[in-house]
Enzyme design. Structure first.
Site, PDB file in Angstrom:
ATOM      1  N   HIS A   5      -8.191  -5.141   0.361  1.00 42.49           N
ATOM      2  CA  HIS A   5      -7.044  -4.403   0.960  1.00 42.49           C
ATOM      3  C   HIS A   5      -6.219  -4.912   2.170  1.00 42.49           C
ATOM      4  CE1 HIS A   5      -4.347  -0.993   0.111  1.00 42.49           C
ATOM      5  NE2 HIS A   5      -4.116  -0.632   1.415  1.00 42.49           N
TER       6      HIS A   5
ATOM      7  N   SER B 240       0.734  -1.301   0.057  1.00 37.90           N
ATOM      8  CA  SER B 240      -0.047  -0.053  -0.119  1.00 37.90           C
ATOM      9  C   SER B 240       0.963   1.275  -0.246  1.00 37.90           C
ATOM     10  CB  SER B 240      -1.008  -0.051   1.235  1.00 37.90           C
ATOM     11  OG  SER B 240      -2.108   1.030   1.027  1.00 37.90           O
TER      12      SER B 240
END
Ligand SMILES: *[C@@H]1O[C@H](CO)[C@@H](O)[C@H](O)[C@H]1NC(C)=O
Ligand SMILES: *[C@@H]1O[C@H](CO)[C@@H](O)[C@H](O)[C@H]1NC(C)=O
Ligand SMILES: *[C@@H]1O[C@H](CO)[C@@H](O)[C@H](O)[C@H]1NC(C)=O
Ligand SMILES: *[C@@H]1O[C@H](CO)[C@@H](O)[C@H](O)[C@H]1NC(C)=O
Length: 402
Positions: free
Chosen positions: A371, A173
């Site tokens: 995620h 990320s």
């Protein structure tokens, strides 16, 4: 009166949680070196200094469990070094918290790598030579500085300590954003990296435009908070622990409020949600500077991977992604609502056009993969990390000529 009742109820909930899983709750407050050594691995602490005065702790796992048991004093001679860089609200903790069977830090160490877990300015493992954390100047940064100063300082530290010429970089990320902003600003670091694995890369965020506009423009969140003296988006560990153990304890998707809120941002995946670990993971969340959030917001709002020197509403200056010269492997989540597949595909096309795209694939062929699953999925060891080690072995063979 009613406030008191609420408080007593909450305290009782926490009490129940505590007797339920004492050892898990200990994990909320353990340091990263404690987490590593209590799992049976050797651990070292190192400090990288940035030219603008930040001190970043690196946590090193120089050997796997078996080597450690056999030889007593393990060392990393002859091994390839891997630097892993965390995401927003994260820290080095994210790559060990799920334990030896599941977390990437441990799995890589057991596979024979010299593992270095990085920490970007702002989290609990970082400090500044002169600025205290209650000084607004301490928080005057974004991932622009993570890329310009922090990642280079950490890479240099790893190379200096190991004597190697290159390191393998893994980002998750914001740890990938950091990589791309580093190469845009300091392309000479291409020479110090073997290859780059990007998990849930955060470069284009058009899907977050509505939310970013709402929070930053309509609600004026960051300016208002700054004006009120709140220096960063921060969570008191004790408070967070209390809130999380009170509201994230239903373990029932139908009645759950806590994960539903989290899932509204990262994508819903109850299948891979580890109910035992979630309180630990959420309670360990780290602060973020308002600048980090504004910078992501600027990217979402403009649709450009832009620098931020001129501030949220200032000039748009694209980072030059053509400066990336090392092979890049991109992994996306099929149901990642934060770094959405369509946005990763856009990045992939751009990297492909300059010839550095090594591969593009789902982290897991799982339709619900979100995620957070990249680091915290219940089965992250088998779904992501073990196949990833094979991918890294392949890349090292292909690109490391040492
Ligand atoms: C590491 O840094 C120290 C201090 O700058 C230097 O003396 C040493 O030669 C470096 N070692 C390597 C292997 O680069
Ligand atoms: C946002 O908040 C700041 C600080 O309170 C204020 O100065 C600014 O005018 C506000 N901006 C908007 C668009 O409301
Ligand atoms: C971006 O970087 C590439 C390669 O380093 C260079 O050829 C190109 O001119 C740069 N583009 C801009 C707009 O600076
Ligand atoms: C990358 O470019 C090549 C050649 O233009 C093309 O064949 C390939 O499909 C592209 N790969 C991706 C993932 O876009």
């Amino acid at each position: 009166m009613s406030a008191n009742v609420l408080r007593i109820t909450l305290v009782m909930c926490v009490g129940v949680m505590m007797t339920d899983s004492q050892s898990l709750r200990k994990k909320i407050y353990m340091t990263v070196p404690q987490l590593i050594s209590s799992a049976g691995y050797p651990v070292e602490k190192h400090r990288a200094k940035t030219p603008d005065g930040y001190i970043l702790q690196l946590h090193r796992i120089p050997a796997g469990r078996r080597t450690a048991r056999r030889s007593g004093s393990p060392n990393a001679k002859g091994k390839k070094a891997v630097l892993i860089v965390h995401g927003l609200l994260g820290s080095s903790s994210d790559f060990v918290i799920m334990g030896p069977e599941r977390s990437l830090g441990f799995i890589l160490a057991d596979a024979g790598y010299d593992v270095w877990l990085g920490n970007l300015r702002g989290n609990v493992h970082t400090s500044h030579q002169t600025l205290k954390r209650n000084n607004p100047e301490f928080w005057a940064y974004s991932f622009h500085e993570h890329g310009k100063y922090d990642a280079p300082a950490m890479i240099d530290k790893v190379l200096n300590m190991t004597g190697l010429e290159k390191v393998f970089y893994i980002g998750y990320s914001m740890g990938t954003t950091t990589f791309f902003t580093m190469m845009a600003q300091r392309p000479e670091y291409n020479d110090k990296v073997i290859a780059f694995v990007a998990l849930a890369p955060a470069v284009y965020l058009d899907n977050m435009r509505f939310l970013a506009n709402f929070l930053l423009k309509t609600v004026n969140l960051s300016s208002t908070m700054r004006a009120r003296g709140m220096l960063s988006l921060a969570f008191e560990p004790g408070t967070l622990d209390f809130v999380v153990s009170s509201f994230c304890a239903t373990r029932n998707p139908d009645a759950d409020m806590c994960m539903r809120l989290v899932f509204s941002i990262v994508g819903e995946d109850y299948e891979q949600n580890d109910w035992d670990m979630m309180p630990v993971i959420l309670s360990r969340f780290q602060p973020a500077s308002w600048g980090q959030l504004e910078h992501f917001g600027k990217i979402a709002i403009t649709g450009v991977f832009t620098s931020w020197e001129d501030g949220l509403w200032g000039a748009v200056k694209p980072y030059n992604l053509s400066n990336v010269a090392v092979p890049v492997s991109l992994f996306y989540g099929e149901n990642d609502q934060l770094t959405e597949k369509s946005q990763v595909l856009r990045l992939a096309a751009e990297l492909n056009s300059t010839g550095v795209l090594e591969s593009l694939q789902p982290g897991c062929s799982c339709p619900k993969f979100n995620h957070l699953d990249f680091v915290f999925a219940k089965d992250v060891g088998n779904l992501i990390n073990k196949p990833l080690v094979k991918h890294i072995n392949m890349l090292i063979k292909k690109y490391d000529k040492d």
